[in-house]
Design a protein around this motif. Structure first.
Motif, PDB file in Angstrom:
ATOM      1  N   ALA A  60       2.696 -34.980   6.469  1.00  0.00           N
ATOM      2  CA  ALA A  60       3.770 -35.217   5.510  1.00  0.00           C
ATOM      3  C   ALA A  60       3.788 -36.683   5.095  1.00  0.00           C
ATOM      4  O   ALA A  60       3.561 -37.585   5.910  1.00  0.00           O
ATOM      5  CB  ALA A  60       5.107 -34.827   6.093  1.00  0.00           C
ATOM      6  N   ASN A  80       8.508 -38.095   2.678  1.00  0.00           N
ATOM      7  CA  ASN A  80       9.705 -37.324   2.980  1.00  0.00           C
ATOM      8  C   ASN A  80      10.726 -38.178   3.722  1.00  0.00           C
ATOM      9  O   ASN A  80      10.419 -39.272   4.177  1.00  0.00           O
ATOM     10  CB  ASN A  80       9.333 -36.114   3.839  1.00  0.00           C
ATOM     11  N   PRO A 134      10.428 -28.759   5.789  1.00  0.00           N
ATOM     12  CA  PRO A 134       9.003 -28.498   5.550  1.00  0.00           C
ATOM     13  C   PRO A 134       8.696 -27.938   4.175  1.00  0.00           C
ATOM     14  O   PRO A 134       7.532 -27.926   3.759  1.00  0.00           O
ATOM     15  CB  PRO A 134       8.644 -27.489   6.646  1.00  0.00           C
ATOM     16  N   ILE A 145       5.276 -33.000  -0.384  1.00  0.00           N
ATOM     17  CA  ILE A 145       5.198 -33.920   0.757  1.00  0.00           C
ATOM     18  C   ILE A 145       3.945 -33.715   1.602  1.00  0.00           C
ATOM     19  O   ILE A 145       3.608 -34.581   2.404  1.00  0.00           O
ATOM     20  CB  ILE A 145       6.445 -33.820   1.664  1.00  0.00           C
ATOM     21  N   TRP A 146       3.237 -32.594   1.444  1.00  0.00           N
ATOM     22  CA  TRP A 146       2.110 -32.293   2.333  1.00  0.00           C
ATOM     23  C   TRP A 146       0.786 -32.704   1.715  1.00  0.00           C
ATOM     24  O   TRP A 146       0.494 -32.378   0.561  1.00  0.00           O
ATOM     25  CB  TRP A 146       2.083 -30.810   2.692  1.00  0.00           C
ATOM     26  N   ARG A 181       1.175 -30.637  10.262  1.00  0.00           N
ATOM     27  CA  ARG A 181       1.364 -29.191  10.122  1.00  0.00           C
ATOM     28  C   ARG A 181       0.059 -28.449  10.380  1.00  0.00           C
ATOM     29  O   ARG A 181      -0.985 -28.802   9.840  1.00  0.00           O
ATOM     30  CB  ARG A 181       1.875 -28.850   8.724  1.00  0.00           C
TER      31      ARG A 181
END
Length: 541
Positions: A42, A45, A52, A57-58, A89
């Motif tokens: 991430a 954020n 999530p 953000i990923w 993640r």
């Protein structure tokens, strides 16, 4: 669901607690394991309130896709250069569907099993630094997961926790002979148990015609598509058993009370994806009402006066967000829990709590709400959170003998609403818009007003003075909004509740009202110069 696992990805998110340099990860797999998995981190954020599903953000690690056909337990380098990250993640779609020898439960071979995770830095000399804190208790590194197995068994029952049974609920009198809205354990139970509950309710002839499906899914980080798939599957089974049963949800823990924007994944966007799934699967008829909880303030230690002034507009924004092109037209709104705060504090048992509960209910009904359920009908005891002072969302204090020890200000406020404002209770009552010109510097109304027109053409008006110090003398005017003509109204009575009738004595967990009188009723001869004491509720009728 007979759908691709790509639509229902499972994930594990690691929160390292602070930013660390990461270029490697090691997963010790159990059975079943992931045949492949993807790794992201991430960026951008807000770490203080992690979501999530927040858009954008990923970001993938440079070596973010891992083949894992044998479920190997080794350290894998995932980045050419170390990346400073806090949240990692792991996304999984393909399971090995393997189980340990002798396993008989189908759940033992479904999903993904991870025994331990290591995440850290491989230095140039090959030495690995693991930033994870490994511990068999809650002191371990924080891990969030997309779902967990319902692992509880009968031996996990806690005899010190009271969970009221179905028979006790209906025989206690708490439903007042009215049909009850019942929960269906969509996320925390099995379809078989829910259907068994319905069969039991029918066998006992208990009046249950509506089910709230699930509870607080966004607070548990449930993907709306996953929730929708479960809702659709269970909803079809319920309709087969009970063709006329009405269902709704999702029972949000809260609603955003700031205008929607593109940078956050709000409850309205969550709801939109949930409803879109039902529409695609021709299951929108299974969604008959929208439910949410409303506890507007987390910081219950803050001064009450500004919170009381801000509360009505917060609810108005929250409902506008969810109704604005999100819910199907004319979807009934249910607030299935409401109170001052989800945390315990002194304001809840003082006069301020009574004002807050009345204002929430009045505003909710004014905005088109259909049904409301105050949290805290049963007697309770005082608790506190973060030294906010002892309190609770409750209308009765619980004595050592298990019976009512005292009534809080909230009891008298809600009694006023049901006996004098929204009365007669078995009739259709019409709510009308109103406004007050008494405001603070932030242009927030200090006097809330909620008029109701009764079937006989008579009116009742609730007035809430949220000014802690000043008595306001008000004049009341009724106007036909079409013709602009004044409407004649000659009320005869006024019922009022204020600090004159109630005072809370703070004494830690032994606090109690040392003054607890019922509201006062007096005759009036007009709509001019009606006195509203500081921190008071007044019903004119």
């Amino acid at each position: 669901t007979l759908e691709s696992n790509e639509l229902h990805r499972q994930w594990v998110i690691i929160d390292l607690g602070k930013y660390r340099k990461i270029n490697a990860i090691g997963i010790k797999w159990g059975n079943p394991y992931a045949l492949s998995y993807a790794l992201d981190y991430a960026r951008g954020n807000d770490p203080s309130y992690f979501d999530p599903y927040e858009p954008g953000i990923w970001y993938p690690f440079t070596k973010n896709f891992v083949e894992n056909s044998k479920g190997e337990n080794k350290i894998i380098k995932i980045a050419d250069k170390p990346v400073r990250v806090r949240f990692i993640r792991i996304s999984m779609t393909q399971s090995s569907y393997t189980a340990t020898d002798g396993a008989k439960d189908i759940r033992d071979s479904l999903g993904f099993s991870i025994k331990e995770i290591r995440a850290g830095l491989i230095e140039e000399n090959g030495k690995f630094h693991d930033w994870m804190h490994h511990s068999p208790d809650h002191d371990q590194t924080v891990i969030r997961v997309s779902s967990t197995d319902p692992w509880h068994t009968a031996k996990d029952m806690d005899p010190n926790i009271e969970q009221a049974g179905i028979d006790l609920i209906f025989k206690s009198g708490i439903t007042a002979g009215q049909p009850a809205l019942f929960p269906a354990g969509l996320l925390y139970d099995t379809p078989e148990n829910v259907l068994a509950m319905l069969k039991y309710l029918r066998s006992k002839h208990y009046p249950v015609y509506e089910l709230e499906m699930g509870e607080e899914p966004e607070g548990q980080l449930i993907n709306p598509v996953d929730y929708a798939a479960l809702y659709y599957q269970l909803g079809k089974k319920i309709r087969q058993l009970e063709p006329t049963m009405r269902m709704g949800g999702p029972g949000f823990a809260s609603l955003s009370f700031t205008p929607d924007d593109s940078t956050t994944f709000t409850e309205s966007k969550w709801t939109s994806e949930f409803l879109n799934y039902l529409k695609i699967h021709n299951g929108i008829d299974l969604f008959n009402f929208f439910t949410f909880e409303w506890y507007p303030f987390d910081d219950i230690h803050a001064p009450s006066a500004p919170q009381l002034a801000a509360a009505p507009r917060m609810l108005a924004i929250a409902l506008k967000n969810i109704q604005n092109n999100i819910l199907p037209a004319n979807t009934p709104l249910y607030v299935t829990e409401y109170g001052y705060s989800a945390y315990e504090g002194k304001s809840e048992v003082e006069i301020e709590g009574a004002l807050m509960y009345a204002d929430i209910l009045g505003k909710f009904m004014e905005l088109g709400g259909s049904k409301s359920f105050l949290y805290g009908y049963e007697p309770a005891w005082l608790q506190q959170t973060n030294n906010y002072g002892y309190g609770n969302n409750m209308i009765f204090g619980l004595g050592d003998n298990g019976k009512i020890k005292y009534k809080t200000a909230a009891f008298y406020a809600m009694q006023m609403l049901t006996h004098f404002w929204a009365h007669p209770s078995d009739s259709l009552l019409e709510m009308y818009p109103s406004e007050s010109d008494i405001s603070n510097r932030k242009k927030q109304s200090l006097v809330s007003s909620y008029p109701i027109r009764r079937p006989d053409g008579e009116w009742s008006l609730m007035l809430i003075n949220k000014d802690p110090r000043r008595e306001w003398n008000v004049d009341i005017d009724l106007e036909n909004m079409v013709s602009k003509e004044k409407i004649a109204w000659y009320p005869l009575h006024l019922t009022q509740y204020s600090k004159t009738q109630y005072h809370w004595k703070s004494d830690g967990m032994n606090g109690y009202p040392d003054l607890s009188l019922p509201p006062v009723t007096m005759k009036i001869d007009g709509l001019s110069n009606i006195a509203l004491p500081p921190y008071s509720i007044t019903i004119v009728y």
